[in-house]
Design a protein around this motif. Structure first.
Motif, PDB file in Angstrom:
ATOM      1  N   ILE A   1      37.526  19.284  59.028  1.00 30.90           N
ATOM      2  CA  ILE A   1      37.540  20.627  59.584  1.00 30.90           C
ATOM      3  C   ILE A   1      38.667  21.422  58.949  1.00 30.90           C
ATOM      4  N   SER A   2      38.419  22.701  58.759  1.00 31.21           N
ATOM      5  CA  SER A   2      39.442  23.555  58.183  1.00 31.21           C
ATOM      6  C   SER A   2      39.163  24.990  58.595  1.00 31.21           C
ATOM      7  N   CYS A   3      39.958  25.891  58.087  1.00 32.41           N
ATOM      8  CA  CYS A   3      39.762  27.310  58.358  1.00 32.41           C
ATOM      9  C   CYS A   3      40.155  28.094  57.112  1.00 32.41           C
ATOM     10  N   PHE A   4      39.676  29.310  57.021  1.00 30.28           N
ATOM     11  CA  PHE A   4      40.041  30.159  55.896  1.00 30.28           C
ATOM     12  C   PHE A   4      39.968  31.610  56.343  1.00 30.28           C
ATOM     13  N   THR A   5      40.377  32.492  55.459  1.00 32.92           N
ATOM     14  CA  THR A   5      40.376  33.917  55.768  1.00 32.92           C
ATOM     15  C   THR A   5      39.574  34.653  54.704  1.00 32.92           C
ATOM     16  N   ASP A   6      39.525  35.971  54.839  1.00 31.47           N
ATOM     17  CA  ASP A   6      38.842  36.779  53.836  1.00 31.47           C
ATOM     18  C   ASP A   6      39.813  37.358  52.819  1.00 31.47           C
ATOM     19  N   ALA A   7      40.972  36.711  52.640  1.00 33.08           N
ATOM     20  CA  ALA A   7      41.925  37.153  51.621  1.00 33.08           C
ATOM     21  C   ALA A   7      41.269  37.112  50.248  1.00 33.08           C
ATOM     22  N   SER A   8      41.601  38.083  49.406  1.00 35.74           N
ATOM     23  CA  SER A   8      41.016  38.177  48.069  1.00 35.74           C
ATOM     24  C   SER A   8      42.088  38.700  47.120  1.00 35.74           C
ATOM     25  N   ARG A   9      42.473  37.896  46.153  1.00 38.27           N
ATOM     26  CA  ARG A   9      43.570  38.263  45.259  1.00 38.27           C
ATOM     27  C   ARG A   9      43.286  37.803  43.832  1.00 38.27           C
ATOM     28  N   ALA A  10      43.912  38.458  42.878  1.00 37.52           N
ATOM     29  CA  ALA A  10      43.884  38.033  41.480  1.00 37.52           C
ATOM     30  C   ALA A  10      45.282  38.200  40.908  1.00 37.52           C
ATOM     31  N   ALA A  11      45.782  37.180  40.214  1.00 42.57           N
ATOM     32  CA  ALA A  11      47.127  37.220  39.647  1.00 42.57           C
ATOM     33  C   ALA A  11      47.262  38.375  38.673  1.00 42.57           C
ATOM     34  N   ALA A  12      48.439  38.953  38.626  1.00 36.12           N
ATOM     35  CA  ALA A  12      48.684  40.072  37.722  1.00 36.12           C
ATOM     36  C   ALA A  12      48.626  39.630  36.265  1.00 36.12           C
ATOM     37  N   ALA A  13      48.943  38.385  36.001  1.00 35.88           N
ATOM     38  CA  ALA A  13      48.900  37.849  34.636  1.00 35.88           C
ATOM     39  C   ALA A  13      48.460  36.400  34.698  1.00 35.88           C
ATOM     40  N   TYR A  14      47.619  36.018  33.753  1.00 30.61           N
ATOM     41  CA  TYR A  14      47.188  34.623  33.658  1.00 30.61           C
ATOM     42  C   TYR A  14      48.087  33.825  32.712  1.00 30.61           C
ATOM     43  N   ARG A  15      48.998  34.558  32.049  1.00 28.47           N
ATOM     44  CA  ARG A  15      49.936  33.884  31.146  1.00 28.47           C
ATOM     45  C   ARG A  15      51.303  34.534  31.271  1.00 28.47           C
ATOM     46  N   SER A  16      52.330  33.683  31.287  1.00 31.82           N
ATOM     47  CA  SER A  16      53.705  34.149  31.203  1.00 31.82           C
ATOM     48  C   SER A  16      54.420  33.217  30.238  1.00 31.82           C
TER      49      SER A  16
ATOM     50  N   ILE B 141      54.961  35.370  38.914  1.00 27.91           N
ATOM     51  CA  ILE B 141      53.767  36.172  38.646  1.00 27.91           C
ATOM     52  C   ILE B 141      53.253  36.761  39.956  1.00 27.91           C
ATOM     53  N   ASP B 142      53.088  38.070  39.998  1.00 26.26           N
ATOM     54  CA  ASP B 142      52.595  38.731  41.202  1.00 26.26           C
ATOM     55  C   ASP B 142      51.157  38.311  41.503  1.00 26.26           C
ATOM     56  N   PHE B 143      50.802  38.406  42.793  1.00 25.80           N
ATOM     57  CA  PHE B 143      49.464  37.990  43.235  1.00 25.80           C
ATOM     58  C   PHE B 143      48.886  39.097  44.121  1.00 25.80           C
ATOM     59  N   PRO B 144      48.598  40.262  43.537  1.00 31.30           N
ATOM     60  CA  PRO B 144      48.149  41.398  44.349  1.00 31.30           C
ATOM     61  C   PRO B 144      46.730  41.202  44.866  1.00 31.30           C
ATOM     62  N   GLY B 145      46.435  41.916  45.945  1.00 29.02           N
ATOM     63  CA  GLY B 145      45.092  41.853  46.513  1.00 29.02           C
ATOM     64  C   GLY B 145      45.110  42.181  47.982  1.00 29.02           C
TER      65      GLY B 145
END
Length: 494
Positions: free
Chosen positions: A255-270, A167-171
């Motif tokens: 402690i941790s780190c994160f980014t400003d990545a923002s994505r939504a899967a192309a499909a929630y069901r396969s 499943i693609d994860f565009p963003g």
């Protein structure tokens, strides 16, 4: 390769989303198992708050009270405050709750329902056929496997299930870096919604529990960091450069780190595979939305998957999961990008910030924006009609006086996990006669008369209004069949 007993559903991931889904399925008698990669529950708390709608989801299963005291969380969009006190409904979120505490609450609920949680198991592959899914796992004793009719990936932003399903994860990939830590032994001015600093930097500090302070730092121009090489000194140095204040003496719990990545899967069901939570959508944790939207994914999917497993689902019910939740995930990704740009672009964005501040001073604009952030504004296409509640969640605090002299909230009436049909005239409802295993029919009188009138209302198990009288164009029979099937037991769904 040894194989576990066949189940109805395999859930991968024992975070809040996977546990919520497992509880929703277990509540309805579904044979479900949870596989988790970690050997023990994580002690860190990536999420420290949740939205009002997520609090309502916990409430309608009788879980909210077990979390103990919470603090109301103010609302903002990209650092622009929203005055929630002017709005008709309570949009305040809940903060100061460690994710560990939320997970512990959900795990107690899930295990109390008899759902096994098997830790130390990592998904390495799966094969799907006409009858189900065969999942390959690597566990504490080596390679193993499990079979089920359905597989749900709740295994985070780097989801193995999503990748294996293709499943693609565009963003938008992450370009900015953030450092975050839980620290004790420090005293610093609280900046609960964050504080913008010159040049596009930002800091945040909020109370958790037991004297722990959650701190977040974004230093403008800083690229994403490698988590394995990160130290508390890195964060404390950045904090001091930005504020002139030292945190170096504090004790770092996590402690941790994160980014400003923002994505939504192309499909929630396969096919027989579903995604929920961070497996389906990611956004910066500073948005305080990921855990909440994921829990709501689970509540939306749980009753639909259970009805399908039990053979009572109308045709196409499972497809409504993607249809309803994918737009929410896409909106979340869009809002995250907009909020991050608004917050961190620097002085060039000041005119837009001024305009946004003017706009949210108007109640309609504030209500619209607050509804997206609290998730109370989520509206599904649940049929034609003009009642303002149709497609929205039923306010769970609405109270009914019942014929036996007791009083009940809508949230209390939803704890069975079944649908709810409320009538106020006391007349029999022949349309629901064959659906008593799926829909509870309750007669009562509204303690406070709704405006506009609500003589009868059909509420789905996830709390959303599927039909009203007056207001809906469809007949009650049509609405019941659309969401709960007919009184006749249909064939098992594929």
């Amino acid at each position: 390769m040894p194989r576990d007993t066949a189940r109805d559903v395999i859930v991968v991931g024992a975070g809040p989303v996977g546990l919520m889904l497992a509880g929703e399925l277990g509540l309805r008698g579904v044979d479900v198992v949870v596989y988790e990669r970690l050997l023990a529950p994580a002690r860190e708390s990536r999420g420290a708050s949740f939205t009002q709608r997520t609090a309502e989801c916990f409430d309608q299963r009788g879980l909210l009270g077990s979390l103990g005291a919470t603090e109301p969380a103010d609302s903002h969009f990209g650092g622009v405050p929203i005055d929630l006190s002017t709005l008709a409904e309570d949009h305040y979120g809940h903060r100061g709750i460690s994710q560990f505490r939320t997970e512990r609450m959900l795990e107690e609920w899930v295990t109390g329902l008899g759902v096994p949680i098997l830790r130390g198991h990592e998904v390495t592959g799966f094969e799907e056929d006409a009858d189900g899914v065969v999942v390959a796992l690597h566990g504490p004793d080596g390679a193993t496997g499990a079979t089920a009719r359905y597989l749900v990936g709740c295994d985070g932003g780097r989801s193995s299930v999503r990748k294996l399903a293709g499943i693609d994860f565009p963003g938008t990939p992450g370009g900015r870096g953030f450092l975050t830590a839980d620290v004790t032994g420090i005293e610093t001015r609280k900046r609960r919604i964050g504080e913008n600093l010159p040049g596009g930097s930002m800091i945040m500090a909020m109370d958790l529990e037991n004297g722990v302070t959650r701190v977040v730092v974004h230093e403008a121009g800083t690229a994403p960091r490698d988590r394995d090489s990160l130290t508390f000194t890195d964060l404390a140095d950045a904090w001091q450069r930005l504020t002139g204040e030292s945190l170096h003496h504090g004790e770092c719990r996590w402690i941790s780190c994160f980014t400003d990545a923002s994505r939504a899967a192309a499909a929630y069901r396969s096919g027989r595979v579903f995604l929920a939570g961070d497996s389906a959508h990611i956004q910066p944790p500073a948005m305080a939305q990921g855990l909440s939207v994921g829990v709501q994914d689970a509540v939306n999917l749980g009753w639909k998957l259970a009805a399908t497993v039990r053979g009572t689902a109308p045709e196409g019910l499972l497809d409504t999961y993607h249809a309803e939740r994918h737009p929410v995930g896409e909106q979340l990704a869009r809002n995250a990008r907009a909020a991050i740009e608004l917050r961190l672009t620097g002085e060039d964005m000041d005119p837009v910030r001024s305009l946004m501040t003017e706009l949210v001073a108007h109640r309609d604009a504030a209500e619209h924006l607050a509804g997206m952030l609290s998730n109370l504004g989520v509206r599904y296409d649940l049929g034609k009609g003009d009642h303002p509640l149709l497609g929205l969640r039923m306010p769970p605090g609405r109270e009914l006086d019942l014929p036996d002299g007791t009083r009940a909230r809508v949230a209390d009436l939803l704890r069975t996990g079944r649908g709810l049909l409320v009538t106020t005239d006391g007349a029999p409802v022949p349309a629901a006669a064959g659906l008593t295993d799926r829909v509870d029919v309750v007669t009562g009188t509204w303690v406070t008369a709704p405006e506009p009138a609500l003589d009868a209302v059909l509420v789905r198990p996830d709390g959303y209004v599927a039909w009203t009288s007056p207001g809906s164009v469809d007949e009650l029979t049509e609405a019941l069949a659309r969401w709960f099937g007919t009184g006749e037991q249909p064939a098992q769904q594929p």
